[in-house]
Design an enzyme around this catalytic site. Structure first.
Site, mmCIF file in Angstrom:
data_model
loop_
_atom_site.group_PDB
_atom_site.id
_atom_site.type_symbol
_atom_site.label_atom_id
_atom_site.label_comp_id
_atom_site.label_asym_id
_atom_site.label_seq_id
_atom_site.Cartn_x
_atom_site.Cartn_y
_atom_site.Cartn_z
ATOM 1 N N SER A 105 -28.375 53.997 -15.236
ATOM 2 C CA SER A 105 -28.480 55.407 -14.857
ATOM 3 C C SER A 105 -27.430 55.684 -13.797
ATOM 4 C CB SER A 105 -29.878 55.673 -14.284
ATOM 5 O OG SER A 105 -29.909 56.900 -13.576
ATOM 6 N N TYR A 136 -36.721 53.122 -8.585
ATOM 7 C CA TYR A 136 -35.886 53.390 -9.771
ATOM 8 C C TYR A 136 -34.429 53.032 -9.496
ATOM 9 C CZ TYR A 136 -34.250 55.960 -13.940
ATOM 10 O OH TYR A 136 -33.687 56.321 -15.152
ATOM 11 N N THR A 139 -34.979 65.366 -22.109
ATOM 12 C CA THR A 139 -36.020 64.614 -22.810
ATOM 13 C C THR A 139 -37.369 64.927 -22.158
ATOM 14 O OG1 THR A 139 -35.745 62.801 -21.255
ATOM 15 C CG2 THR A 139 -34.487 62.641 -23.301
HETATM 16 N N1 LIG Z 1 -34.242 60.871 -19.845
HETATM 17 C C1 LIG Z 1 -33.325 60.814 -18.885
HETATM 18 O O1 LIG Z 1 -32.952 61.811 -18.248
HETATM 19 C C2 LIG Z 1 -32.675 59.494 -18.551
HETATM 20 C C3 LIG Z 1 -31.545 59.475 -17.719
HETATM 21 C C4 LIG Z 1 -30.959 58.246 -17.393
HETATM 22 C C5 LIG Z 1 -31.498 57.078 -17.905
HETATM 23 N N2 LIG Z 1 -32.600 57.145 -18.705
HETATM 24 C C6 LIG Z 1 -33.152 55.886 -19.196
HETATM 25 O O2 LIG Z 1 -33.187 55.884 -20.607
HETATM 26 C C7 LIG Z 1 -34.255 55.049 -21.044
HETATM 27 C C8 LIG Z 1 -35.109 55.800 -22.065
HETATM 28 O O3 LIG Z 1 -35.572 56.987 -21.475
HETATM 29 P P1 LIG Z 1 -36.339 58.110 -22.326
HETATM 30 O O4 LIG Z 1 -36.111 59.400 -21.628
HETATM 31 O O5 LIG Z 1 -36.006 57.985 -23.778
HETATM 32 O O6 LIG Z 1 -37.858 57.664 -22.078
HETATM 33 P P2 LIG Z 1 -39.107 57.697 -23.087
HETATM 34 O O7 LIG Z 1 -40.317 57.590 -22.239
HETATM 35 O O8 LIG Z 1 -39.001 58.867 -23.999
HETATM 36 O O9 LIG Z 1 -38.916 56.365 -23.937
HETATM 37 C C9 LIG Z 1 -39.303 55.101 -23.483
HETATM 38 C C10 LIG Z 1 -40.127 54.479 -24.579
HETATM 39 O O10 LIG Z 1 -40.450 53.155 -24.178
HETATM 40 C C11 LIG Z 1 -41.788 52.900 -24.567
HETATM 41 N N3 LIG Z 1 -42.322 51.820 -23.732
HETATM 42 C C12 LIG Z 1 -42.735 51.896 -22.438
HETATM 43 N N4 LIG Z 1 -43.165 50.713 -22.006
HETATM 44 C C13 LIG Z 1 -43.030 49.845 -23.049
HETATM 45 C C14 LIG Z 1 -43.327 48.485 -23.215
HETATM 46 N N5 LIG Z 1 -43.822 47.742 -22.213
HETATM 47 N N6 LIG Z 1 -43.071 47.919 -24.415
HETATM 48 C C15 LIG Z 1 -42.556 48.644 -25.439
HETATM 49 N N7 LIG Z 1 -42.240 49.956 -25.322
HETATM 50 C C16 LIG Z 1 -42.489 50.553 -24.151
HETATM 51 C C17 LIG Z 1 -42.516 54.220 -24.350
HETATM 52 O O11 LIG Z 1 -43.736 54.281 -25.068
HETATM 53 C C18 LIG Z 1 -41.473 55.202 -24.833
HETATM 54 O O12 LIG Z 1 -41.605 55.492 -26.202
HETATM 55 C C19 LIG Z 1 -34.995 54.643 -19.764
HETATM 56 O O13 LIG Z 1 -34.509 53.375 -19.341
HETATM 57 C C20 LIG Z 1 -34.573 55.679 -18.758
HETATM 58 O O14 LIG Z 1 -34.648 55.212 -17.431
HETATM 59 C C21 LIG Z 1 -33.195 58.312 -19.058
#
Ligand SMILES: NC(=O)c1ccc[n+]([C@@H]2O[C@H](COP(=O)([O-])OP(=O)(O)OC[C@H]3O[C@@H](n4cnc5c(N)ncnc54)[C@H](O)[C@@H]3O)[C@@H](O)[C@H]2O)c1
Length: 295
Positions: A185, A199, A234
């Site tokens: 990130s 985080y 998201t």
């Molecule tokens: N959305 C943003 O703005 C953003 C920005 C920068 C980085 N990120 C990173 O991107 C990645 C994905 O984010 P997202 O927005 O798609 O989140 P999200 O919550 O939509 O997706 C994460 C998925 O992981 C699954 N999950 C959680 N714990 C788990 C486990 N122990 N085993 C298996 N699956 C598990 C959840 O059920 C979920 O479906 C994360 O690492 C987040 O930090 C997101």
């Protein structure tokens, strides 16, 4: 010239240049492999494992990897979440496997890796898309609670560690190399005055591990890279971005003038997974509309 028109001409150009070109670099480029440049971006024949594939970014990534030619195993905490992401890909003709697993467990990680290889016969790509949670546990740094800290570390760092270890052990055994892609990130490098201690620590560690693993696993032909997005539109960040003043403040700092979409994320990941990135390892690619370039 359109890329598909160029593709048709490459063999012809190649044979002409064999005789006439003085520029060894051009000759080498045209001779390189018997594949066109566009083919190097394709994932045909490759197999991907996407922990967190039932999530917003992971689901889009799994669909993009399959669109680029791969087969994919989509993993999430419930079979329903994994299936919900897999079903539209299957309906569009893609080959996907939906698996329920908790990737903070070593045994579960081993199981999903074994199931992927049993089904598809190989493993080339892992995209660690489990993580997030930052907005749910915002606390002042001097009083950041241990349970919130542990939860964020489990969700982001331990999931990435264990899934990568299990996948890479199998890649080493299979001997075909591979590509590990982590999701860091902009918070790995940019502080934010808003209670993000755990985080930023987890994402900083993911960026560091990306470089560390790249140095250790290169000898096995395994590349390791990460992307570092800013806010992506998201459900995880819907509440924050739903506040017009907050969103306007964020957008004002992003030179390209908008927060990310999942489509903005998929292209860089497909590139890093592909042979077009064959000499790219240990890198954390900002996918942030220029945000970090302004800091
Ligand atoms: N959305 C943003 O703005 C953003 C920005 C920068 C980085 N990120 C990173 O991107 C990645 C994905 O984010 P997202 O927005 O798609 O989140 P999200 O919550 O939509 O997706 C994460 C998925 O992981 C699954 N999950 C959680 N714990 C788990 C486990 N122990 N085993 C298996 N699956 C598990 C959840 O059920 C979920 O479906 C994360 O690492 C987040 O930090 C997101």
């Amino acid at each position: 010239m359109r890329p598909d028109a160029l593709r048709g001409q490459l063999p012809l150009l190649s044979s002409m240049i064999d005789d006439t070109a003085r520029d060894d670099r051009v000759r080498a480029i045209l001779r390189e492999r018997r594949m066109s440049y566009l083919d190097r971006f394709a994932l045909t024949g490759k197999v991907a494992l996407v922990p967190g594939g039932g999530g917003a970014i992971g689901g889009a990534v799994a669909a993009a990897l399959v669109a680029a030619g791969a087969k994919a195993a989509i993993v999430d905490v419930t079979q329903e979440r994994a299936e919900a992401a897999a079903e539209p890909i299957r309906a569009a003709g893609g080959e996907v496997l939906a698996l329920e697993a908790d990737v903070t467990s070593e045994a579960e990680c081993q199981r999903i890796v074994d199931a992927t290889v049993e089904r598809f016969g190989r493993l080339d790509i892992v995209v660690n898309a489990v993580g997030g949670g930052a907005g749910k546990v915002l606390f002042d740094a001097e009083a950041y609670p241990r349970d919130a800290w542990d939860w964020i570390m489990e969700l982001n760092l331990r999931s990435t560690l264990l899934a990568s270890q299990a996948a890479v052990r199998k890649m080493i055994e299979l001997g075909n190399g591979g590509s590990v892609i982590n999701i860091s990130s902009v918070r790995a490098t940019l502080g934010i005055n808003a209670g993000y201690s755990a985080y930023v620590a987890a994402k900083g560690a993911i960026s560091s591990l990306t470089r560390q693993w790249a140095t250790e696993w290169a000898k096995h032909g395994i590349r390791v890279n990460a992307i570092a997005p800013t806010f992506v539109d998201t459900p995880q960040v819907a509440m924050l971005l739903g506040d017009p003043a907050f969103k306007a403040g964020i957008v004002a700092r992003i030179p390209l003038g908008h927060v990310g979409t999942t489509d903005d994320i998929t292209g860089p990941i497909v590139f890093l997974a592909s042979d077009a990135a064959a000499f790219v390892t240990g890198q954390v690619l900002g996918v942030d509309g220029g945000l970090t370039a302004t800091q």
